[in-house]
Design a protein around this motif. Structure first.
Motif, short mmCIF file in Angstrom:
data_model
loop_
_atom_site.label_atom_id
_atom_site.label_comp_id
_atom_site.label_asym_id
_atom_site.label_seq_id
_atom_site.Cartn_x
_atom_site.Cartn_y
_atom_site.Cartn_z
N VAL A 109 66.80 89.25 61.43
CA VAL A 109 67.23 88.57 62.70
C VAL A 109 67.67 87.08 62.00
CG1 VAL A 109 66.35 87.27 64.83
CG2 VAL A 109 65.48 89.22 64.17
N SER A 110 68.73 86.72 62.74
CA SER A 110 69.52 85.33 62.23
C SER A 110 68.73 84.51 62.71
CB SER A 110 70.86 85.60 62.34
OG SER A 110 71.65 84.37 61.77
N ASP A 111 67.51 84.06 62.30
CA ASP A 111 66.70 82.95 62.87
C ASP A 111 65.66 82.54 61.72
OD1 ASP A 111 65.45 81.11 64.25
OD2 ASP A 111 64.39 82.71 65.69
N CYS A 112 66.04 81.60 60.84
CA CYS A 112 65.04 81.29 59.79
C CYS A 112 64.43 80.00 60.27
CB CYS A 112 65.77 81.23 58.56
SG CYS A 112 66.88 80.05 58.35
N GLY A 113 64.68 79.21 61.18
CA GLY A 113 64.14 78.01 61.52
C GLY A 113 64.29 77.65 63.03
N GLU A 114 63.24 77.30 63.70
CA GLU A 114 63.44 76.76 65.04
C GLU A 114 62.78 75.41 65.15
OE1 GLU A 114 61.77 79.72 67.89
OE2 GLU A 114 62.84 81.41 66.94
N TRP A 115 63.17 74.64 65.95
CA TRP A 115 62.82 73.28 66.04
C TRP A 115 63.14 72.71 67.49
CZ3 TRP A 115 66.19 74.71 62.05
CH2 TRP A 115 65.53 74.66 60.88
N VAL A 116 62.11 72.30 68.13
CA VAL A 116 62.28 71.75 69.73
C VAL A 116 62.75 70.20 69.57
CG1 VAL A 116 61.09 71.26 71.74
CG2 VAL A 116 60.43 73.27 70.47
N ILE A 117 63.98 69.98 70.09
CA ILE A 117 64.53 68.82 70.28
C ILE A 117 65.13 68.70 71.79
CG2 ILE A 117 66.09 66.94 69.26
CD1 ILE A 117 65.51 68.32 66.56
N ASP A 118 65.26 67.55 72.30
CA ASP A 118 66.00 67.35 73.55
C ASP A 118 67.34 66.95 72.88
OD1 ASP A 118 67.19 66.77 75.84
OD2 ASP A 118 65.71 65.14 76.42
N VAL A 119 68.45 67.94 72.91
CA VAL A 119 69.50 67.55 72.09
C VAL A 119 70.43 66.72 73.20
CG1 VAL A 119 71.55 68.58 71.30
CG2 VAL A 119 69.32 69.53 70.67
N ASN A 120 70.48 67.07 74.33
CA ASN A 120 71.53 66.20 75.38
C ASN A 120 70.76 65.17 76.06
OD1 ASN A 120 69.77 68.34 76.88
ND2 ASN A 120 71.63 69.11 78.01
N HIS A 121 69.43 64.96 75.62
CA HIS A 121 69.04 63.99 76.40
C HIS A 121 68.80 63.95 77.82
CE1 HIS A 121 69.01 61.99 72.41
NE2 HIS A 121 70.46 62.44 72.34
N ASP A 122 68.76 65.17 78.48
CA ASP A 122 68.51 65.11 80.08
C ASP A 122 66.82 65.33 80.38
OD1 ASP A 122 67.74 67.84 78.96
OD2 ASP A 122 69.02 68.92 80.36
N GLY A 123 65.98 65.17 79.35
CA GLY A 123 64.59 65.18 79.80
C GLY A 123 64.02 66.38 79.52
N LEU A 124 64.76 67.50 79.02
CA LEU A 124 64.19 68.84 79.04
C LEU A 124 64.25 69.35 77.43
CD1 LEU A 124 65.95 70.80 81.87
CD2 LEU A 124 63.45 69.92 81.77
N PRO A 125 63.26 69.78 76.85
CA PRO A 125 63.45 70.07 75.39
C PRO A 125 64.25 71.12 75.21
CG PRO A 125 61.31 70.63 76.27
CD PRO A 125 62.01 69.84 77.36
N ASP A 126 65.13 71.13 74.33
CA ASP A 126 66.10 72.21 73.77
C ASP A 126 65.68 72.79 72.50
OD1 ASP A 126 67.90 71.94 76.08
OD2 ASP A 126 68.34 69.87 74.83
#
Length: 445
Positions: free
Chosen positions: A106-123
């Protein structure tokens, strides 16, 4: 002569047997201990129960409360697993995005939770070895229609990415991500504090490789970047000013390369694993600030492919343990030890004063999972997942997603345990095996 030796051996055996039984009556009485005691080192040893949540084969993993119930759910690949809480039960799987797959990868070797667009929801920010790119998946929020998948956005090119590290690199108090590449395409780090992610490049292609870490090597208060070939002193990260020190060559390390004062001498040492071979090591920092020396010490060489590492306090003594283990089929089953049993271990790090004012360091191994289905994949997480007061572990890999439950605090009812642990066919007797018979109380007279 032989007879005399036999007599002496018999006497010695009698003496040992007598000594073994010469106990105080209170200590020789049979006793069924109702709770766990200490391990061989005399310290309390946490026991972990492995739960295989699913057989999907992503190797990245993250934690996020997806349904707003206050419990961290497990994210891995296309799916999230709903946390049942301290009373235990099924971790129900839900899909929230799509991922690319290629044969067993699966092309997924890392996952990190960050609010990228600063809308208050973690992406969710992800990268993969198979396909190019560092991507972020946009959280649609609680008002999205049921079943809506998270939308995918490209941040930057990042090809042959086998891992990364989440850290505050520029000291602004907000999370950044640094990535390394197996094809030596160049180290990059991404600042998520602005309206759009800002990509920074560090060094040249010869500095990049299989492994990366972030730690303050020189104790100047600024996080430095660690690579398999040396470290970059942080002069001014925001303005791309770094100074490279080619202090070591570590090979294909696991992720991340850890900085930790192993021997408690006030200097930062390194801990690293071999991601595609046997070996787990620490590098002792010595010398002077102008001429540092690094001495390699063996921690454990009994298992291969320690592709992910983590420091976390899993026994509640205030000191972090080193957690790592064997990745499953890192190179399609072609790495050394690929078909050895899967293991996950934790290590207590115990420095002890030695002669001449030096320190010896003991790494006391605690088995987390041995010869089961749990492997470390490319990330390890440690947190009180079931909200019962102790620290649990979560991993993902080609052998499935696993929740490793710390049983130091155990609030799961017996009925739930029975349902979890008796999952095989109980339709006994099997055809032709025999008939049900009554239990006998004693011999017939």
């Amino acid at each position: 002569m032989m007879k005399n030796l036999l007599k002496l051996s018999a006497l010695a055996l009698i003496a040992v047997t007598a000594a073994a039984h010469a106990q105080e009556p209170s200590k020789a009485t049979e006793y069924r201990k109702p709770t766990p005691g200490p391990g061989p080192d005399g310290l309390a040893q946490p026991t972990f129960l492995a739960h295989r949540l699913g057989t999907d084969h992503s190797e990245g993993i993250a934690l996020l409360d997806m349904n707003g119930d206050g419990l961290p759910d497990i994210l891995s690949g296309a799916y999230w697993y709903q946390n049942p809480g301290p009373q235990g039960g099924e971790w129900t799987r839900h899909q929230f995005r799509t991922v690319g797959t290629h044969e067993e990868f699966v092309s997924d070797c890392g996952e990190w939770v960050i609010d990228v667009n600063h809308d208050g929801l973690p992406d969710l920010v992800t990268a993969g070895w198979i396909t190019n790119g560092l991507w972020w998946y946009q959280n649609p929020g609680p008002n999205a229609p049921p079943g809506k998948l998270w939308e995918k956005h490209l941040i930057t090119d990042s090809y042959d990415t086998e891992g990364g590290v989440l850290a505050d690199i520029n000291g602004d108090g907000k999370p950044d991500i640094a990535l390394a590449h197996y094809n030596h395409s160049g180290i990059l780090w991404v600042d998520f504090s602005g309206p759009e992610p800002k990509v920074h490049h560090v060094g040249t292609t010869e500095h990049d490789g299989h492994g990366i870490g972030v730690a303050d090597i020189d104790h100047d208060g600024k996080p430095d970047i660690l690579t398999p070939y040396g470290w970059f002193k942080n002069i001014d990260a925001d303005n791309d000013k770094w100074e490279f020190h080619q202090d070591w060559r570590l090979g294909d390390t696991g992720f991340p390369i850890l900085g930790y004062d192993v021997n408690h001498d006030g200097r930062l040492d390194l801990i690293y694993g071999q991601g595609h071979g046997y070996g787990l090591y620490w590098l002792e920092q010595g010398g002077t600030p102008d001429h540092r020396t690094w001495t390699r010490h063996i921690i454990d060489e009994s298992f291969s492919q320690s592709h992910a590492l983590l420091l976390a306090d899993i026994d509640g003594d205030g000191y972090p343990e080193l957690i790592t283990g064997k990745r499953y089929r890192g190179h399609n089953g072609n790495d050394p030890g690929s078909h050895d049993p899967l293991v996950i271990h934790a290590y207590r790090i115990r420095p002890a004063m030695a002669p001449h004012g030096q320190y010896n360091v003991d790494f006391i191994r605690i088995p987390i999972s041995v010869n089961g289905t749990a492997g470390v994949g490319t990330q390890i997480l440690a947190l009180d997942l079931d909200n019962d007061g102790d620290v649990d572990i979560a991993v993902a890999g080609k052998s499935g997603v696993h929740f490793l439950e710390n049983l130091t605090v155990n609030k799961v009812p017996k009925e739930t345990r029975e349902a979890q642990q008796w999952q095989f066919d109980r339709k006994w007797p099997f055809p032709g095996e025999g008939q049900e018979v009554p239990q006998e109380d004693g011999p017939k007279r």
